[in-house]
Motif scaffolding. Structure first.
Motif, PDB file in Angstrom:
ATOM      1  N   ARG A 151       0.838  -1.211   0.000  1.00 22.81           N
ATOM      2  CA  ARG A 151       0.000   0.000   0.000  1.00 22.81           C
ATOM      3  C   ARG A 151       0.867   1.252   0.000  1.00 22.81           C
ATOM      4  NH1 ARG A 151      -5.708  -0.540   2.224  1.00 22.81           N
ATOM      5  NH2 ARG A 151      -6.000  -2.776   2.340  1.00 22.81           N
ATOM      6  N   ARG A 152       1.859   1.278   0.888  1.00 25.79           N
ATOM      7  CA  ARG A 152       2.750   2.435   0.968  1.00 25.79           C
ATOM      8  C   ARG A 152       3.536   2.578  -0.332  1.00 25.79           C
ATOM      9  NH1 ARG A 152       4.075   7.293   1.855  1.00 25.79           N
ATOM     10  NH2 ARG A 152       6.163   7.677   2.591  1.00 25.79           N
ATOM     11  N   ALA A 153       3.972   1.477  -0.900  1.00 20.56           N
ATOM     12  CA  ALA A 153       4.709   1.508  -2.167  1.00 20.56           C
ATOM     13  C   ALA A 153       3.831   2.068  -3.285  1.00 20.56           C
ATOM     14  CB  ALA A 153       5.200   0.114  -2.522  1.00 20.56           C
ATOM     15  N   THR A 154       2.574   1.660  -3.301  1.00 17.24           N
ATOM     16  CA  THR A 154       1.646   2.141  -4.330  1.00 17.24           C
ATOM     17  C   THR A 154       1.429   3.642  -4.195  1.00 17.24           C
ATOM     18  OG1 THR A 154       0.565  -0.019  -4.336  1.00 17.24           O
ATOM     19  CG2 THR A 154      -0.646   1.794  -5.341  1.00 17.24           C
ATOM     20  N   VAL A 155       1.305   4.136  -2.964  1.00 12.06           N
ATOM     21  CA  VAL A 155       1.141   5.574  -2.737  1.00 12.06           C
ATOM     22  C   VAL A 155       2.370   6.332  -3.245  1.00 12.06           C
ATOM     23  CG1 VAL A 155       0.998   7.347  -0.936  1.00 12.06           C
ATOM     24  CG2 VAL A 155      -0.475   5.328  -0.830  1.00 12.06           C
ATOM     25  N   LEU A 156       3.564   5.812  -2.946  1.00 16.34           N
ATOM     26  CA  LEU A 156       4.786   6.461  -3.426  1.00 16.34           C
ATOM     27  C   LEU A 156       4.826   6.511  -4.953  1.00 16.34           C
ATOM     28  CD1 LEU A 156       7.431   4.939  -0.974  1.00 16.34           C
ATOM     29  CD2 LEU A 156       6.754   7.342  -1.110  1.00 16.34           C
ATOM     30  N   MET A 157       4.368   5.441  -5.587  1.00 17.28           N
ATOM     31  CA  MET A 157       4.364   5.415  -7.062  1.00 17.28           C
ATOM     32  C   MET A 157       3.317   6.372  -7.622  1.00 17.28           C
ATOM     33  SD  MET A 157       5.181   1.401  -7.885  1.00 17.28           S
ATOM     34  CE  MET A 157       3.492   0.981  -7.616  1.00 17.28           C
TER      35      MET A 157
ATOM     36  N   ALA B  96       8.333   7.317  -6.703  1.00 20.74           N
ATOM     37  CA  ALA B  96       9.032   6.049  -6.898  1.00 20.74           C
ATOM     38  C   ALA B  96       8.592   5.424  -8.212  1.00 20.74           C
ATOM     39  CB  ALA B  96       8.749   5.101  -5.740  1.00 20.74           C
ATOM     40  N   GLU B  97       9.421   4.503  -8.687  1.00 18.57           N
ATOM     41  CA  GLU B  97       9.087   3.744  -9.885  1.00 18.57           C
ATOM     42  C   GLU B  97       9.194   2.256  -9.582  1.00 18.57           C
ATOM     43  OE1 GLU B  97      11.919   4.513 -12.997  1.00 18.57           O
ATOM     44  OE2 GLU B  97      13.616   4.220 -11.662  1.00 18.57           O
ATOM     45  N   THR B  98       8.427   1.459 -10.296  1.00 12.95           N
ATOM     46  CA  THR B  98       8.427   0.014 -10.101  1.00 12.95           C
ATOM     47  C   THR B  98       9.574  -0.615 -10.873  1.00 12.95           C
ATOM     48  OG1 THR B  98       6.024   0.040  -9.950  1.00 12.95           O
ATOM     49  CG2 THR B  98       7.052  -2.080 -10.328  1.00 12.95           C
ATOM     50  N   LEU B  99      10.315  -1.505 -10.200  1.00  9.33           N
ATOM     51  CA  LEU B  99      11.380  -2.250 -10.873  1.00  9.33           C
ATOM     52  C   LEU B  99      10.990  -3.714 -11.061  1.00  9.33           C
ATOM     53  CD1 LEU B  99      14.577  -0.867  -9.106  1.00  9.33           C
ATOM     54  CD2 LEU B  99      13.611  -0.187 -11.296  1.00  9.33           C
ATOM     55  N   GLU B 100      10.278  -4.285 -10.089  1.00  7.61           N
ATOM     56  CA  GLU B 100       9.835  -5.674 -10.156  1.00  7.61           C
ATOM     57  C   GLU B 100       8.370  -5.742  -9.735  1.00  7.61           C
ATOM     58  OE1 GLU B 100      11.813  -8.327 -11.028  1.00  7.61           O
ATOM     59  OE2 GLU B 100      13.678  -7.185 -11.152  1.00  7.61           O
ATOM     60  N   GLU B 101       7.639  -6.651 -10.372  1.00 13.66           N
ATOM     61  CA  GLU B 101       6.219  -6.825 -10.052  1.00 13.66           C
ATOM     62  C   GLU B 101       5.909  -8.295  -9.841  1.00 13.66           C
ATOM     63  OE1 GLU B 101       4.684  -5.071 -13.628  1.00 13.66           O
ATOM     64  OE2 GLU B 101       4.266  -3.185 -12.600  1.00 13.66           O
TER      65      GLU B 101
END
Length: 167
Positions: free
Chosen positions: A20-26, A31-36
């Motif tokens: 959730r926190r990662a999604t908010v940062l994106m 932030a950008e996604t490197l791995e999914e």
């Protein structure tokens, strides 16, 4: 659901956070996604992130990892560095014994089962005819231990290429 490895702009691991926190940062563009994770999807066919990288460098104050029994055993993967046994009670062994000038330093201490530690005694590994499985080293940070736990659990294998020194 999962945890997300957060990397600094320099690809250095910073921490582990919730998706959730990662999604908010994106979504905020920080932030950008490197791995999914292709097995989990959010709404609108968005894949769940497992590794993100901050777009701007965050300065983190350096704190040296203390030389403790727990940290040494964790660094050596809870394993005797002479015979490789996992299920034995482990002790801390000085590669160059203290009686010969060996110091309490990351590069001079390793884990050993009681049997190997007694066999080695007051000698160096070469004198005792024993070889180390892994040369002792100073870990970069406590963050490496947390990421290593997740990698070894089999859940986040893709993290291994971002955590230096743990293969």
């Amino acid at each position: 659901m999962g945890q997300v490895l957060v990397l600094n702009a320099s690809y250095e691991p910073l921490n582990i956070t919730t998706w959730r926190r990662a999604t908010v940062l994106m979504l905020k563009g920080k932030a950008e996604t490197l791995e999914e994770d292709s097995s989990h999807k959010l709404r609108h066919d968005t894949l769940l992130p497992t590794v993100i990288r901050l777009r701007h460098f965050v300065r983190v104050p350096y704190r040296e990892l203390p030389l403790t029994r727990k940290n040494i055993i964790q660094r050596d993967n809870n394993c005797c560095q002479y015979c490789g046994s996992f299920n034995e009670k482990l002790s801390i062994d000085h590669v160059l014994p203290r009686s010969r000038g060996g110091r309490d330093e990351w590069s001079n201490v390793t884990t050993a089962c009681l049997t190997c530690n007694v066999m080695k005694g007051n000698r160096t590994p070469q004198e005792a005819g024993m070889t180390l499985k892994k040369i002792p080293f100073k870990p970069l940070s406590n963050m490496s231990f947390e990421a290593k736990k997740q990698i070894n659990s089999g859940r986040y294998k893709e993290w291994s290429k971002y955590v230096i020194g743990w293969s």
